[in-house]
Design a protein around this motif. Structure first.
Motif, PDB file in Angstrom:
ATOM      1  N   GLU A  35      37.831 -26.336  21.116  1.00 37.60           N
ATOM      2  CA  GLU A  35      39.213 -25.893  21.165  1.00 37.60           C
ATOM      3  C   GLU A  35      40.035 -26.877  21.982  1.00 37.60           C
ATOM      4  OE1 GLU A  35      39.309 -22.010  22.930  1.00 37.60           O
ATOM      5  OE2 GLU A  35      39.359 -22.810  24.972  1.00 37.60           O
ATOM      6  N   GLY A  36      41.329 -26.887  21.747  1.00 40.66           N
ATOM      7  CA  GLY A  36      42.180 -27.823  22.457  1.00 40.66           C
ATOM      8  C   GLY A  36      43.617 -27.359  22.523  1.00 40.66           C
ATOM      9  N   TYR A  37      44.312 -27.864  23.534  1.00 38.79           N
ATOM     10  CA  TYR A  37      45.742 -27.629  23.703  1.00 38.79           C
ATOM     11  C   TYR A  37      46.448 -28.981  23.705  1.00 38.79           C
ATOM     12  CZ  TYR A  37      44.689 -22.827  25.109  1.00 38.79           C
ATOM     13  OH  TYR A  37      44.270 -21.524  25.132  1.00 38.79           O
ATOM     14  N   TYR A  38      47.612 -29.030  23.058  1.00 39.06           N
ATOM     15  CA  TYR A  38      48.368 -30.283  23.018  1.00 39.06           C
ATOM     16  C   TYR A  38      49.848 -29.985  23.249  1.00 39.06           C
ATOM     17  CZ  TYR A  38      50.128 -34.811  21.538  1.00 39.06           C
ATOM     18  OH  TYR A  38      50.748 -36.033  21.521  1.00 39.06           O
ATOM     19  N   ASN A  39      50.436 -30.658  24.238  1.00 39.07           N
ATOM     20  CA  ASN A  39      51.848 -30.469  24.557  1.00 39.07           C
ATOM     21  C   ASN A  39      52.687 -31.473  23.762  1.00 39.07           C
ATOM     22  OD1 ASN A  39      51.489 -28.440  26.634  1.00 39.07           O
ATOM     23  ND2 ASN A  39      50.602 -30.070  27.865  1.00 39.07           N
ATOM     24  N   HIS A  40      53.466 -30.973  22.825  1.00 40.39           N
ATOM     25  CA  HIS A  40      54.335 -31.844  22.039  1.00 40.39           C
ATOM     26  C   HIS A  40      55.573 -32.257  22.825  1.00 40.39           C
ATOM     27  CE1 HIS A  40      51.973 -30.812  18.453  1.00 40.39           C
ATOM     28  NE2 HIS A  40      52.026 -29.561  18.877  1.00 40.39           N
ATOM     29  N   SER A  41      56.098 -31.321  23.618  1.00 43.47           N
ATOM     30  CA  SER A  41      57.321 -31.532  24.386  1.00 43.47           C
ATOM     31  C   SER A  41      57.366 -30.438  25.445  1.00 43.47           C
ATOM     32  CB  SER A  41      58.544 -31.452  23.469  1.00 43.47           C
ATOM     33  OG  SER A  41      58.736 -30.121  23.019  1.00 43.47           O
ATOM     34  N   PRO A  42      58.368 -30.464  26.342  1.00 38.42           N
ATOM     35  CA  PRO A  42      58.459 -29.371  27.323  1.00 38.42           C
ATOM     36  C   PRO A  42      58.618 -27.987  26.684  1.00 38.42           C
ATOM     37  CG  PRO A  42      59.786 -31.227  28.025  1.00 38.42           C
ATOM     38  CD  PRO A  42      59.316 -31.543  26.636  1.00 38.42           C
ATOM     39  N   LYS A  43      59.071 -27.920  25.428  1.00 35.78           N
ATOM     40  CA  LYS A  43      59.300 -26.625  24.782  1.00 35.78           C
ATOM     41  C   LYS A  43      58.169 -26.199  23.853  1.00 35.78           C
ATOM     42  CE  LYS A  43      64.362 -26.720  24.877  1.00 35.78           C
ATOM     43  NZ  LYS A  43      65.603 -26.668  24.062  1.00 35.78           N
ATOM     44  N   TYR A  44      57.435 -27.159  23.273  1.00 33.38           N
ATOM     45  CA  TYR A  44      56.442 -26.822  22.257  1.00 33.38           C
ATOM     46  C   TYR A  44      55.041 -27.299  22.664  1.00 33.38           C
ATOM     47  CZ  TYR A  44      60.239 -25.842  18.955  1.00 33.38           C
ATOM     48  OH  TYR A  44      61.338 -25.324  18.335  1.00 33.38           O
ATOM     49  N   TYR A  45      54.041 -26.466  22.370  1.00 38.27           N
ATOM     50  CA  TYR A  45      52.653 -26.902  22.496  1.00 38.27           C
ATOM     51  C   TYR A  45      51.808 -26.192  21.440  1.00 38.27           C
ATOM     52  CZ  TYR A  45      51.370 -22.597  25.067  1.00 38.27           C
ATOM     53  OH  TYR A  45      51.125 -21.298  25.443  1.00 38.27           O
ATOM     54  N   SER A  46      50.656 -26.793  21.132  1.00 38.92           N
ATOM     55  CA  SER A  46      49.774 -26.259  20.091  1.00 38.92           C
ATOM     56  C   SER A  46      48.420 -25.877  20.666  1.00 38.92           C
ATOM     57  CB  SER A  46      49.559 -27.298  18.988  1.00 38.92           C
ATOM     58  OG  SER A  46      50.718 -27.473  18.220  1.00 38.92           O
ATOM     59  N   TYR A  47      47.800 -24.919  19.992  1.00 43.60           N
ATOM     60  CA  TYR A  47      46.414 -24.525  20.272  1.00 43.60           C
ATOM     61  C   TYR A  47      45.635 -24.581  18.970  1.00 43.60           C
ATOM     62  CZ  TYR A  47      42.409 -21.408  20.698  1.00 43.60           C
ATOM     63  OH  TYR A  47      41.153 -20.872  20.645  1.00 43.60           O
ATOM     64  N   ALA A  48      44.439 -25.183  18.989  1.00 43.40           N
ATOM     65  CA  ALA A  48      43.588 -25.249  17.798  1.00 43.40           C
ATOM     66  C   ALA A  48      42.143 -24.999  18.200  1.00 43.40           C
ATOM     67  CB  ALA A  48      43.710 -26.604  17.108  1.00 43.40           C
ATOM     68  N   SER A  49      41.377 -24.346  17.322  1.00 35.23           N
ATOM     69  CA  SER A  49      39.969 -24.067  17.626  1.00 35.23           C
ATOM     70  C   SER A  49      39.151 -24.114  16.334  1.00 35.23           C
ATOM     71  CB  SER A  49      39.815 -22.687  18.277  1.00 35.23           C
ATOM     72  OG  SER A  49      40.187 -21.663  17.365  1.00 35.23           O
ATOM     73  N   PHE A  50      37.857 -24.422  16.497  1.00 37.10           N
ATOM     74  CA  PHE A  50      36.929 -24.437  15.365  1.00 37.10           C
ATOM     75  C   PHE A  50      35.529 -24.176  15.907  1.00 37.10           C
ATOM     76  CE2 PHE A  50      33.819 -26.431  12.605  1.00 37.10           C
ATOM     77  CZ  PHE A  50      34.196 -25.929  11.361  1.00 37.10           C
ATOM     78  N   SER A  51      34.780 -23.303  15.215  1.00 35.71           N
ATOM     79  CA  SER A  51      33.401 -23.026  15.629  1.00 35.71           C
ATOM     80  C   SER A  51      32.511 -22.923  14.385  1.00 35.71           C
ATOM     81  CB  SER A  51      33.318 -21.733  16.450  1.00 35.71           C
ATOM     82  OG  SER A  51      33.709 -20.620  15.672  1.00 35.71           O
ATOM     83  N   TRP A  52      31.242 -23.225  14.619  1.00 37.91           N
ATOM     84  CA  TRP A  52      30.274 -23.191  13.519  1.00 37.91           C
ATOM     85  C   TRP A  52      28.934 -22.670  14.042  1.00 37.91           C
ATOM     86  CZ3 TRP A  52      25.490 -25.510  13.256  1.00 37.91           C
ATOM     87  CH2 TRP A  52      24.826 -25.443  12.011  1.00 37.91           C
ATOM     88  N   SER A  53      28.246 -21.903  13.175  1.00 39.06           N
ATOM     89  CA  SER A  53      26.921 -21.408  13.532  1.00 39.06           C
ATOM     90  C   SER A  53      26.150 -21.083  12.250  1.00 39.06           C
ATOM     91  CB  SER A  53      27.027 -20.151  14.399  1.00 39.06           C
ATOM     92  OG  SER A  53      25.745 -19.610  14.660  1.00 39.06           O
ATOM     93  N   ASP A  54      24.823 -21.236  12.288  1.00 39.83           N
ATOM     94  CA  ASP A  54      23.976 -20.803  11.167  1.00 39.83           C
ATOM     95  C   ASP A  54      23.126 -19.614  11.583  1.00 39.83           C
ATOM     96  OD1 ASP A  54      22.253 -21.958  12.946  1.00 39.83           O
ATOM     97  OD2 ASP A  54      21.305 -23.319  11.497  1.00 39.83           O
ATOM     98  N   SER A  55      23.593 -18.914  12.634  1.00 40.80           N
ATOM     99  CA  SER A  55      22.850 -17.764  13.149  1.00 40.80           C
ATOM    100  C   SER A  55      23.544 -16.467  12.756  1.00 40.80           C
ATOM    101  CB  SER A  55      22.767 -17.846  14.679  1.00 40.80           C
ATOM    102  OG  SER A  55      22.386 -16.606  15.233  1.00 40.80           O
ATOM    103  N   PRO A  56      22.773 -15.389  12.494  1.00 44.56           N
ATOM    104  CA  PRO A  56      23.402 -14.099  12.167  1.00 44.56           C
ATOM    105  C   PRO A  56      24.133 -13.474  13.353  1.00 44.56           C
ATOM    106  CG  PRO A  56      21.021 -13.852  12.385  1.00 44.56           C
ATOM    107  CD  PRO A  56      21.290 -15.318  12.424  1.00 44.56           C
ATOM    108  N   VAL A  57      23.946 -14.022  14.537  1.00 41.56           N
ATOM    109  CA  VAL A  57      24.620 -13.473  15.716  1.00 41.56           C
ATOM    110  C   VAL A  57      26.110 -13.806  15.696  1.00 41.56           C
ATOM    111  CG1 VAL A  57      24.689 -13.504  18.240  1.00 41.56           C
ATOM    112  CG2 VAL A  57      22.496 -13.625  17.049  1.00 41.56           C
ATOM    113  N   PHE A  58      26.450 -14.968  15.108  1.00 45.20           N
ATOM    114  CA  PHE A  58      27.827 -15.453  15.134  1.00 45.20           C
ATOM    115  C   PHE A  58      28.361 -15.604  13.708  1.00 45.20           C
ATOM    116  CE2 PHE A  58      25.823 -17.221  18.972  1.00 45.20           C
ATOM    117  CZ  PHE A  58      26.713 -16.801  19.955  1.00 45.20           C
ATOM    118  N   PRO A  59      29.689 -15.646  13.554  1.00 44.28           N
ATOM    119  CA  PRO A  59      30.266 -15.979  12.244  1.00 44.28           C
ATOM    120  C   PRO A  59      29.853 -17.399  11.826  1.00 44.28           C
ATOM    121  CG  PRO A  59      31.936 -15.074  13.715  1.00 44.28           C
ATOM    122  CD  PRO A  59      30.726 -15.330  14.556  1.00 44.28           C
TER     123      PRO A  59
END
Length: 357
Positions: A243-267
């Motif tokens: 996951e990460g946060y990125y500040n575009h400007s003093p007014k705008y910022y973004s959040y993005a995330s990605f996860s992966w698993s081959d286990s039945p415990v997780f999506p």
């Protein structure tokens, strides 16, 4: 007798007592026609102009008197006060550049003029260092310096300033906490350990997730890599999450995330993105989306939220709208935080509600 100085003085003072500055200035100018070098009438004219709000013209006369008679302190005092009044009016009119020049002129005459330094620092905190050469323990100036250093991301120097404020403050712990927070901002790498234990009911074993996370901070945000180990209903497995946060400007910022698993415990796959917008008075808005793949389930979720900082509190309402096989599911999450010390530690209360339609 048209040259009687006592008569002129009486008439000028009489008009000033009745706040008739225009008439007083007229009598004073007549006197100066007869006595152009008379210091009384020259200084009196500067005073009349000052009372009329013509501070720059008054200061010009006081400056000439101060230059010619450097040992007469009242001329220098009047000159400084007239310049200060001129700068205050310029600030009131939004003429910051002109006010800065006026204040700098004043400080060339009186380098230890505290009111001038305060006004100059209020225009720009970048002047705080110069002011502190004359007033090293002034807490107001130190706060301005701290704000300027933090804005410039000079966290080490800002933390040292906060420590100085702690030594001067009747409540030093607040500034010590702030110094610790600033020192943390100056660090680029962070290692974290998490554990979440969930109990569903007495007849079902508890589920848990343990995580190790590495975060790297950079000038415009941060990026994290997290390894999750989970156990649930007799199954165990691993998940990789970024996951990460990125500040575009003093007014705008973004959040993005990605996860992966081959286990039945997780999506199998989970991804998300949100764009945040900061508004005045502590308001913040969010608009984004989420994707989830687990076994044969594929869901897309729209996300919108509104939050506000108020004092030591932060309140946020987030709405999730999920569509799956033609059905809509809404979830509402209300989060309320109480920050204990400069937004490092907090208590949180979360309430959720979900509907299906």
């Amino acid at each position: 007798n048209p040259t009687n100085t006592d008569a002129f003085r009486y008439l000028i003072n009489l008009e000033m007592q009745h706040a008739q500055t225009a008439a007083a200035l007229q009598w004073n100018d007549q006197a100066l026609q007869h006595y152009p070098q008379d210091t009384f009438f020259l200084f009196k004219k500067a005073g009349i102009l000052e009372a009329s709000g013509e501070y720059e013209a008054a200061a010009a006369i006081s400056r000439d008197l101060m230059t010619e008679y450097p040992l007469v302190q009242k001329y220098a005092y009047a000159y400084n006060e007239q310049l200060l009044s001129a700068a205050r009016r310029q600030l009131k009119n939004g003429q910051d550049t002109l006010a800065t020049k006026t204040l700098q002129t004043l400080l060339r005459s009186d380098e230890k003029n505290y009111d001038a330094w305060r006004a100059l620092v209020n225009i720009s905190s970048g002047h705080a260092d110069s002011a502190l050469q004359y007033f090293p323990n002034d807490t107001t100036l130190l706060k301005h310096k701290l704000g300027a250093l933090e804005q410039q991301k000079q966290y080490k120097a800002a933390a040292a300033t906060a420590e100085t404020l702690a030594g001067l403050s009747p409540s030093p712990q607040r500034w010590r906490n702030y110094a610790q927070m600033l020192k943390g901002k100056g660090m680029k790498n962070q290692l974290s350990i998490f554990h979440l234990q969930t109990v569903y009911s007495k007849d079902r074993p508890a589920a848990g997730i343990s995580s190790v996370q590495y975060t790297r901070f950079f000038s415009r945000g941060s990026g994290s890599l997290r390894m999750n180990y989970g156990h649930r209903q007799g199954n165990t497995g691993m998940q990789v999450e970024m996951e990460g946060y990125y500040n575009h400007s003093p007014k705008y910022y973004s959040y993005a995330s990605f996860s992966w698993s081959d286990s039945p415990v997780f999506p199998d796959i989970r991804a998300g993105y949100s764009l945040f917008r900061n508004f005045k008075k502590g308001w913040e808005a969010e608009l984004g989306g989420r994707y989830l793949k687990a076994d044969s389930l594929h869901t897309f979720t729209g996300v919108a939220s509104a939050g506000k900082y108020w004092g030591p509190f932060w309140t946020n309402l987030r709405v999730y709208a999920t569509v799956n096989e033609g059905n809509w599911y809404d979830t509402y999450t209300l989060t309320h935080r109480y920050y204990l010390n400069e937004q490092q530690d907090y208590l949180v209360l979360i309430a959720d509600m979900a509907t299906a339609r």
